[in-house]
Design an enzyme around this catalytic site. Sequence first.
Site, PDB file in Angstrom:
ATOM      1  N   ASP A  38      34.000  -8.808  32.691  1.00  0.00           N
ATOM      2  CA  ASP A  38      34.102  -9.776  33.779  1.00  0.00           C
ATOM      3  C   ASP A  38      32.801  -9.917  34.581  1.00  0.00           C
ATOM      4  O   ASP A  38      32.818 -10.328  35.733  1.00  0.00           O
ATOM      5  CB  ASP A  38      35.272  -9.428  34.709  1.00  0.00           C
ATOM      6  CG  ASP A  38      35.110  -8.055  35.323  1.00  0.00           C
ATOM      7  OD1 ASP A  38      34.154  -7.343  34.937  1.00  0.00           O
ATOM      8  OD2 ASP A  38      35.922  -7.696  36.191  1.00  0.00           O
ATOM      9  N   HIS A 242       7.440 -10.454  18.594  1.00  0.00           N
ATOM     10  CA  HIS A 242       8.425 -10.557  19.674  1.00  0.00           C
ATOM     11  C   HIS A 242       9.051  -9.202  20.003  1.00  0.00           C
ATOM     12  O   HIS A 242      10.249  -9.092  20.274  1.00  0.00           O
ATOM     13  CB  HIS A 242       9.496 -11.598  19.321  1.00  0.00           C
ATOM     14  CG  HIS A 242       8.949 -12.987  19.342  1.00  0.00           C
ATOM     15  ND1 HIS A 242       9.437 -14.005  18.566  1.00  0.00           N
ATOM     16  CD2 HIS A 242       7.926 -13.525  20.038  1.00  0.00           C
ATOM     17  CE1 HIS A 242       8.730 -15.110  18.787  1.00  0.00           C
ATOM     18  NE2 HIS A 242       7.816 -14.835  19.674  1.00  0.00           N
ATOM     19  N   ASP A 259       3.002  -9.233  27.217  1.00  0.00           N
ATOM     20  CA  ASP A 259       3.227 -10.678  27.303  1.00  0.00           C
ATOM     21  C   ASP A 259       4.373 -10.858  28.287  1.00  0.00           C
ATOM     22  O   ASP A 259       5.527 -10.564  27.961  1.00  0.00           O
ATOM     23  CB  ASP A 259       3.571 -11.227  25.912  1.00  0.00           C
ATOM     24  CG  ASP A 259       3.709 -12.742  25.891  1.00  0.00           C
ATOM     25  OD1 ASP A 259       3.877 -13.346  26.978  1.00  0.00           O
ATOM     26  OD2 ASP A 259       3.670 -13.320  24.796  1.00  0.00           O
ATOM     27  N   ASP A 270       3.212 -17.723  31.679  1.00  0.00           N
ATOM     28  CA  ASP A 270       3.255 -17.067  30.367  1.00  0.00           C
ATOM     29  C   ASP A 270       1.873 -16.469  30.101  1.00  0.00           C
ATOM     30  O   ASP A 270       0.962 -17.194  29.709  1.00  0.00           O
ATOM     31  CB  ASP A 270       3.633 -18.125  29.313  1.00  0.00           C
ATOM     32  CG  ASP A 270       3.794 -17.539  27.919  1.00  0.00           C
ATOM     33  OD1 ASP A 270       3.741 -16.314  27.772  1.00  0.00           O
ATOM     34  OD2 ASP A 270       3.971 -18.345  26.979  1.00  0.00           O
ATOM     35  N   HIS A 349       0.443 -17.296  14.202  1.00  0.00           N
ATOM     36  CA  HIS A 349       1.106 -18.270  15.081  1.00  0.00           C
ATOM     37  C   HIS A 349       0.100 -19.315  15.529  1.00  0.00           C
ATOM     38  O   HIS A 349      -1.082 -19.203  15.231  1.00  0.00           O
ATOM     39  CB  HIS A 349       1.760 -17.566  16.279  1.00  0.00           C
ATOM     40  CG  HIS A 349       0.818 -16.739  17.108  1.00  0.00           C
ATOM     41  ND1 HIS A 349      -0.055 -17.280  18.017  1.00  0.00           N
ATOM     42  CD2 HIS A 349       0.620 -15.394  17.160  1.00  0.00           C
ATOM     43  CE1 HIS A 349      -0.734 -16.311  18.603  1.00  0.00           C
ATOM     44  NE2 HIS A 349      -0.362 -15.149  18.099  1.00  0.00           N
ATOM     45  N   HIS A 353       1.498 -23.702  23.310  1.00  0.00           N
ATOM     46  CA  HIS A 353       2.670 -24.583  23.421  1.00  0.00           C
ATOM     47  C   HIS A 353       2.663 -25.200  24.805  1.00  0.00           C
ATOM     48  O   HIS A 353       1.995 -24.697  25.709  1.00  0.00           O
ATOM     49  CB  HIS A 353       3.960 -23.768  23.197  1.00  0.00           C
ATOM     50  CG  HIS A 353       4.013 -22.488  23.989  1.00  0.00           C
ATOM     51  ND1 HIS A 353       4.397 -22.453  25.309  1.00  0.00           N
ATOM     52  CD2 HIS A 353       3.677 -21.209  23.678  1.00  0.00           C
ATOM     53  CE1 HIS A 353       4.325 -21.200  25.755  1.00  0.00           C
ATOM     54  NE2 HIS A 353       3.872 -20.432  24.794  1.00  0.00           N
ATOM     55  N   HIS A 360       8.654 -22.484  26.461  1.00  0.00           N
ATOM     56  CA  HIS A 360       8.211 -23.374  25.384  1.00  0.00           C
ATOM     57  C   HIS A 360       8.729 -24.738  25.801  1.00  0.00           C
ATOM     58  O   HIS A 360       9.847 -25.116  25.472  1.00  0.00           O
ATOM     59  CB  HIS A 360       8.771 -22.933  24.030  1.00  0.00           C
ATOM     60  CG  HIS A 360       8.271 -21.579  23.612  1.00  0.00           C
ATOM     61  ND1 HIS A 360       8.880 -20.810  22.670  1.00  0.00           N
ATOM     62  CD2 HIS A 360       7.187 -20.861  24.023  1.00  0.00           C
ATOM     63  CE1 HIS A 360       8.206 -19.666  22.524  1.00  0.00           C
ATOM     64  NE2 HIS A 360       7.183 -19.677  23.336  1.00  0.00           N
ATOM     65  N   GLU A 383      -3.332 -19.049  23.457  1.00  0.00           N
ATOM     66  CA  GLU A 383      -2.969 -17.661  23.187  1.00  0.00           C
ATOM     67  C   GLU A 383      -3.259 -17.185  21.766  1.00  0.00           C
ATOM     68  O   GLU A 383      -2.348 -16.781  21.048  1.00  0.00           O
ATOM     69  CB  GLU A 383      -1.485 -17.451  23.508  1.00  0.00           C
ATOM     70  CG  GLU A 383      -0.543 -18.477  22.858  1.00  0.00           C
ATOM     71  CD  GLU A 383       0.920 -18.155  23.154  1.00  0.00           C
ATOM     72  OE1 GLU A 383       1.336 -17.019  22.897  1.00  0.00           O
ATOM     73  OE2 GLU A 383       1.621 -19.055  23.644  1.00  0.00           O
ATOM     74  N   TYR A 387      -3.632  -9.570  14.647  1.00  0.00           N
ATOM     75  CA  TYR A 387      -2.691  -8.460  14.466  1.00  0.00           C
ATOM     76  C   TYR A 387      -2.940  -7.872  13.085  1.00  0.00           C
ATOM     77  O   TYR A 387      -2.690  -8.555  12.085  1.00  0.00           O
ATOM     78  CB  TYR A 387      -1.247  -8.966  14.588  1.00  0.00           C
ATOM     79  CG  TYR A 387      -1.061  -9.941  15.739  1.00  0.00           C
ATOM     80  CD1 TYR A 387      -0.757  -9.485  17.020  1.00  0.00           C
ATOM     81  CD2 TYR A 387      -1.243 -11.309  15.539  1.00  0.00           C
ATOM     82  CE1 TYR A 387      -0.626 -10.383  18.071  1.00  0.00           C
ATOM     83  CE2 TYR A 387      -1.125 -12.210  16.586  1.00  0.00           C
ATOM     84  CZ  TYR A 387      -0.808 -11.747  17.848  1.00  0.00           C
ATOM     85  OH  TYR A 387      -0.689 -12.637  18.890  1.00  0.00           O
ATOM     86  N   ARG A 405      -3.694  -9.961  21.703  1.00  0.00           N
ATOM     87  CA  ARG A 405      -3.474 -11.378  22.054  1.00  0.00           C
ATOM     88  C   ARG A 405      -3.955 -11.564  23.485  1.00  0.00           C
ATOM     89  O   ARG A 405      -3.793 -10.658  24.313  1.00  0.00           O
ATOM     90  CB  ARG A 405      -1.994 -11.769  21.909  1.00  0.00           C
ATOM     91  CG  ARG A 405      -1.727 -13.204  22.343  1.00  0.00           C
ATOM     92  CD  ARG A 405      -0.375 -13.780  21.901  1.00  0.00           C
ATOM     93  NE  ARG A 405       0.768 -13.144  22.510  1.00  0.00           N
ATOM     94  CZ  ARG A 405       1.588 -12.317  21.892  1.00  0.00           C
ATOM     95  NH1 ARG A 405       1.384 -12.007  20.616  1.00  0.00           N
ATOM     96  NH2 ARG A 405       2.612 -11.778  22.526  1.00  0.00           N
ATOM     97  N   GLU A 407      -3.615 -14.562  26.464  1.00  0.00           N
ATOM     98  CA  GLU A 407      -2.909 -15.821  26.732  1.00  0.00           C
ATOM     99  C   GLU A 407      -3.072 -16.248  28.184  1.00  0.00           C
ATOM    100  O   GLU A 407      -2.836 -15.457  29.100  1.00  0.00           O
ATOM    101  CB  GLU A 407      -1.413 -15.646  26.420  1.00  0.00           C
ATOM    102  CG  GLU A 407      -0.569 -16.858  26.784  1.00  0.00           C
ATOM    103  CD  GLU A 407       0.878 -16.742  26.328  1.00  0.00           C
ATOM    104  OE1 GLU A 407       1.389 -15.608  26.235  1.00  0.00           O
ATOM    105  OE2 GLU A 407       1.487 -17.793  26.067  1.00  0.00           O
TER     106      GLU A 407
HETATM  107  N1  GLY Z   1       5.902 -15.397  25.596  1.00  0.00           N
HETATM  108  C1  GLY Z   1       6.219 -16.333  24.598  1.00  0.00           C
HETATM  109  C2  GLY Z   1       5.023 -16.996  24.115  1.00  0.00           C
HETATM  110  O1  GLY Z   1       3.923 -16.554  24.367  1.00  0.00           O
HETATM  111  O2  GLY Z   1       5.099 -18.017  23.506  1.00  0.00           O
HETATM  112 MN    MN Z   2       3.161 -18.451  25.102  1.00  0.00          MN
HETATM  113 MN    MN Z   3       3.483 -15.324  26.001  1.00  0.00          MN
END
Ligand code: GLY
Ligand code: MN
Ligand code: MN
Length: 438
Positions: A38, A242, A259, A270, A349, A353, A360, A383, A387, A405, A407
């Site tokens: 609940d 992720h 991140d 982000d 990647h 975005h 996103h 970003e 890796y 990374r 970003e």
């Molecule tokens: N934190 C998600 C991305 O960097 O797209």
């Molecule tokens: Mn991002």
């Molecule tokens: Mn990110």
Amino acid sequence: MNISKAEYSRRRKNLMAMMEPNSIALVPAARECTRSRDTEYTFRQDSDFLYLTGFDEPDGVLVLIPGRRAGQVVLFCRDRDPEMELWNGYRAGPEGAVAEFGMDDAFPIEDIDDILPGLLESKQHIYYSMGHNDDFDRRVMGWVNQIRRQIRTGAKPPGDFTDLAFLLHEQRLFKTAQELKIMRRAGAISAEAHCRAMRESREGRYEYHLEGAILHEFVENGARAAAYNSIVGGGQNACVLHYTENRDKLRDGDLVLIDAGCEYQGYAADITRTFPVNGRFSPEQRALYEVVLKAQLAAIAKVKPGNTWNQPHDATVRVITRGLVELGLLKGNEKDLIKAEAYKDFYMHRAGHWLGMDVHDVGDYRIDGRWRQLEPGMVLTIEPGIYVSPTNNKVAKKWRGIGVRIEDDVAVTAEGCEVFTDGVPKTIEGIEKLMAAS
Ligand code: GLY
Ligand code: MN
Ligand code: MN
């Protein structure tokens, strides 16, 4: 700092001005979602609904009916209920929706089955984003079928459905001055949180300690939620894109990749930073880091009006491929390697975005099959990363398990761009200096 009532009204007017004559738009609010038995997950309003109303309660439906004399903007929402409000918090109710949120007209959500079919009747087009909410899709079809059943009494069912996303998401892609101000603040809060994680990093602490420091900084600054699940990956956990377990011990000699970004007044930040747990980069970490940083700066330099969406990404691919060749992780001719996408073993990647109410964010990346041009008011992330899988036995052992990374959040301006997240260092010198001082 929040979006003004006038701006919400402008958004609805802009949308209605783009709708076909004799049409109606339906935008459902989010519903509460059970976490366990609940208790519920923290409520997060649907971004489209919030964008058009500023109304942060579950179970509403916004109805836009351009040209309707009795009121173009109608909200169905939860009725006032002193007993429920005592337990679960304040409700605006239909009166509040009109008085405080600028709706033309509002009704209790319980009455929607009686009222909405009458509003849909005789409309040529229904703007509605079908396929995101099964329950609401069924209800919409139920209302339309109710009208169809009355055809012989002269009722006219709606002609067709059009996806609301085409119109609304194009509008959401371009941020106004008010939105940019909020996003700048979201960026600044998140940058400060990353600085704090750098200061609090020590060997022997756990990934979740840094996550806790970041979330605390968000909440302290009025950003009650993270915009997405925070990633804190020490050592080779940085190579899991992720990774959100965040439960391992931080080790001397490793990097840690974080991140994390807050959601402030409905808008996301982000940020990713990668730094040494002990405050000093090793030679291999330094070498890969410098390539990623160079790629990121090259991409940011491409963020300006007139350039296309893909130009920043292409810049990262060139710098990363060249860097990997120079360090001996890739072998061959740069052009051929790019053509063969050899960099994808290390950089799998894209460079970024759209960013906005959703991390996103909405908005098309191509128009008529071609990458769209960047225009002032768009906000995006940049970003790039490298890796090196711990199991990649094609490269020397010393590189394996390193993940980097970097970003930032970048707004396109008339002259070029503005970085919202430069409150946290990203040069090796800047990071080492900040960490040495703590
Ligand atoms: N934190 C998600 C991305 O960097 O797209
Ligand atoms: Mn991002
Ligand atoms: Mn990110």
